[in-house]
Scaffold this motif. Sequence first.
Motif, PDB file in Angstrom:
ATOM      1  N   ALA A  88       0.833  -1.206   0.000  1.00 47.13           N
ATOM      2  CA  ALA A  88       0.000   0.000   0.000  1.00 47.13           C
ATOM      3  C   ALA A  88       0.866   1.253   0.000  1.00 47.13           C
ATOM      4  N   LEU A  89       1.940   1.245   0.763  1.00 46.10           N
ATOM      5  CA  LEU A  89       2.844   2.395   0.791  1.00 46.10           C
ATOM      6  C   LEU A  89       3.532   2.577  -0.558  1.00 46.10           C
ATOM      7  N   SER A  90       3.852   1.491  -1.237  1.00 44.30           N
ATOM      8  CA  SER A  90       4.485   1.584  -2.558  1.00 44.30           C
ATOM      9  C   SER A  90       3.516   2.110  -3.607  1.00 44.30           C
ATOM     10  N   LYS A  91       2.283   1.616  -3.581  1.00 43.63           N
ATOM     11  CA  LYS A  91       1.312   1.987  -4.609  1.00 43.63           C
ATOM     12  C   LYS A  91       0.669   3.345  -4.375  1.00 43.63           C
ATOM     13  N   HIS A  92       0.426   3.693  -3.105  1.00 43.54           N
ATOM     14  CA  HIS A  92      -0.410   4.853  -2.812  1.00 43.54           C
ATOM     15  C   HIS A  92       0.300   5.965  -2.052  1.00 43.54           C
ATOM     16  N   GLY A  93       1.537   5.754  -1.636  1.00 44.86           N
ATOM     17  CA  GLY A  93       2.257   6.798  -0.919  1.00 44.86           C
ATOM     18  C   GLY A  93       2.035   6.743   0.578  1.00 44.86           C
ATOM     19  N   ALA A  94       2.630   7.700   1.289  1.00 42.73           N
ATOM     20  CA  ALA A  94       2.656   7.666   2.750  1.00 42.73           C
ATOM     21  C   ALA A  94       1.278   7.901   3.363  1.00 42.73           C
TER      22      ALA A  94
ATOM     23  N   MET B 103      -4.584   3.131   4.547  1.00 44.74           N
ATOM     24  CA  MET B 103      -5.056   1.808   4.133  1.00 44.74           C
ATOM     25  C   MET B 103      -4.462   0.716   5.020  1.00 44.74           C
ATOM     26  N   ALA B 104      -3.175   0.837   5.333  1.00 42.38           N
ATOM     27  CA  ALA B 104      -2.528  -0.157   6.195  1.00 42.38           C
ATOM     28  C   ALA B 104      -3.107  -0.109   7.605  1.00 42.38           C
ATOM     29  N   GLY B 105      -3.329   1.090   8.123  1.00 38.15           N
ATOM     30  CA  GLY B 105      -3.931   1.210   9.454  1.00 38.15           C
ATOM     31  C   GLY B 105      -5.319   0.611   9.510  1.00 38.15           C
TER      32      GLY B 105
ATOM     33  N   ARG C 220      -6.455  -1.754   7.623  1.00 36.94           N
ATOM     34  CA  ARG C 220      -6.299  -3.203   7.519  1.00 36.94           C
ATOM     35  C   ARG C 220      -5.927  -3.811   8.867  1.00 36.94           C
ATOM     36  N   ILE C 221      -5.027  -3.153   9.601  1.00 41.05           N
ATOM     37  CA  ILE C 221      -4.617  -3.660  10.916  1.00 41.05           C
ATOM     38  C   ILE C 221      -5.799  -3.640  11.888  1.00 41.05           C
ATOM     39  N   LEU C 222      -6.626  -2.606  11.809  1.00 38.47           N
ATOM     40  CA  LEU C 222      -7.811  -2.541  12.673  1.00 38.47           C
ATOM     41  C   LEU C 222      -8.808  -3.649  12.345  1.00 38.47           C
ATOM     42  N   ARG C 223      -8.870  -4.064  11.093  1.00 32.47           N
ATOM     43  CA  ARG C 223      -9.797  -5.136  10.702  1.00 32.47           C
ATOM     44  C   ARG C 223      -9.265  -6.522  11.042  1.00 32.47           C
ATOM     45  N   CYS C 224      -7.994  -6.635  11.378  1.00 32.28           N
ATOM     46  CA  CYS C 224      -7.384  -7.931  11.660  1.00 32.28           C
ATOM     47  C   CYS C 224      -7.622  -8.287  13.127  1.00 32.28           C
ATOM     48  N   ASN C 225      -8.830  -8.741  13.400  1.00 32.85           N
ATOM     49  CA  ASN C 225      -9.217  -9.123  14.761  1.00 32.85           C
ATOM     50  C   ASN C 225     -10.221 -10.270  14.668  1.00 32.85           C
ATOM     51  N   PRO C 226     -10.553 -10.909  15.776  1.00 27.32           N
ATOM     52  CA  PRO C 226     -11.467 -12.058  15.713  1.00 27.32           C
ATOM     53  C   PRO C 226     -12.842 -11.733  15.143  1.00 27.32           C
ATOM     54  N   TRP C 227     -13.278 -10.480  15.215  1.00 30.16           N
ATOM     55  CA  TRP C 227     -14.598 -10.103  14.711  1.00 30.16           C
ATOM     56  C   TRP C 227     -14.539  -9.511  13.317  1.00 30.16           C
ATOM     57  N   GLY C 228     -13.341  -9.347  12.780  1.00 31.24           N
ATOM     58  CA  GLY C 228     -13.167  -8.798  11.431  1.00 31.24           C
ATOM     59  C   GLY C 228     -13.231  -9.895  10.397  1.00 31.24           C
ATOM     60  N   GLY C 229     -12.899  -9.552   9.188  1.00 32.22           N
ATOM     61  CA  GLY C 229     -12.925 -10.523   8.102  1.00 32.22           C
ATOM     62  C   GLY C 229     -11.678 -11.384   8.084  1.00 32.22           C
ATOM     63  N   ALA C 230     -11.569 -12.175   7.034  1.00 36.96           N
ATOM     64  CA  ALA C 230     -10.397 -13.027   6.837  1.00 36.96           C
ATOM     65  C   ALA C 230     -10.344 -13.399   5.368  1.00 36.96           C
TER      66      ALA C 230
ATOM     67  N   VAL D 213      -4.199  -5.255  -2.052  1.00 39.82           N
ATOM     68  CA  VAL D 213      -4.193  -3.795  -2.119  1.00 39.82           C
ATOM     69  C   VAL D 213      -4.777  -3.390  -3.469  1.00 39.82           C
ATOM     70  N   PRO D 214      -5.787  -2.509  -3.492  1.00 44.00           N
ATOM     71  CA  PRO D 214      -6.323  -2.081  -4.782  1.00 44.00           C
ATOM     72  C   PRO D 214      -5.323  -1.216  -5.530  1.00 44.00           C
ATOM     73  N   ASP D 215      -5.379  -1.272  -6.843  1.00 46.43           N
ATOM     74  CA  ASP D 215      -4.548  -0.396  -7.663  1.00 46.43           C
ATOM     75  C   ASP D 215      -5.001   1.042  -7.485  1.00 46.43           C
ATOM     76  N   ALA D 216      -4.139   1.968  -7.788  1.00 46.51           N
ATOM     77  CA  ALA D 216      -4.477   3.385  -7.642  1.00 46.51           C
ATOM     78  C   ALA D 216      -5.659   3.744  -8.534  1.00 46.51           C
ATOM     79  N   ARG D 217      -5.762   3.173  -9.712  1.00 46.14           N
ATOM     80  CA  ARG D 217      -6.884   3.456 -10.606  1.00 46.14           C
ATOM     81  C   ARG D 217      -8.189   2.940 -10.028  1.00 46.14           C
ATOM     82  N   GLN D 218      -8.194   1.775  -9.383  1.00 48.62           N
ATOM     83  CA  GLN D 218      -9.405   1.236  -8.782  1.00 48.62           C
ATOM     84  C   GLN D 218      -9.844   2.085  -7.607  1.00 48.62           C
TER      85      GLN D 218
END
Length: 99
Positions: free
Chosen positions: A43-49, A55-57, A59-69, A74-79
């Motif tokens: 995400a940092l490579s494709k979308h910048g800081a 986006m990374a933050g 994603r980390i918040l969604r990485c929990n037992p009640w989040g998805g899996a 990472v979506p492309d910049a155009r998407q």
Amino acid sequence: MAGASPAAYLLRGLVTLYQWTLAPILGNNCRFEPSCSNYALEALSKHGAIRGGLMAGWRILRCNPWGGAGWDPVPDARQADAGKADNEKYHNRCDHGRD
């Protein structure tokens, strides 16, 4: 490359440092593929800081037992910008009472 800013390189360095130091100790506990740290690097490579960091933050918040899996690339910049372009296209169609 959108992530060519010094801030993006710094954040990528911090994620790489985490991968080399803490990740082996904590183990592979990520619910998603690619792992959260690999997602952050991409995400940092494709979308910048700023956008890639947010986006990374998120994603980390969604990485929990009640989040998805599962597969969550990472979506492309155009998407990521496609929704904005559609919104502007529809908004510019109204004339707001002009004759």
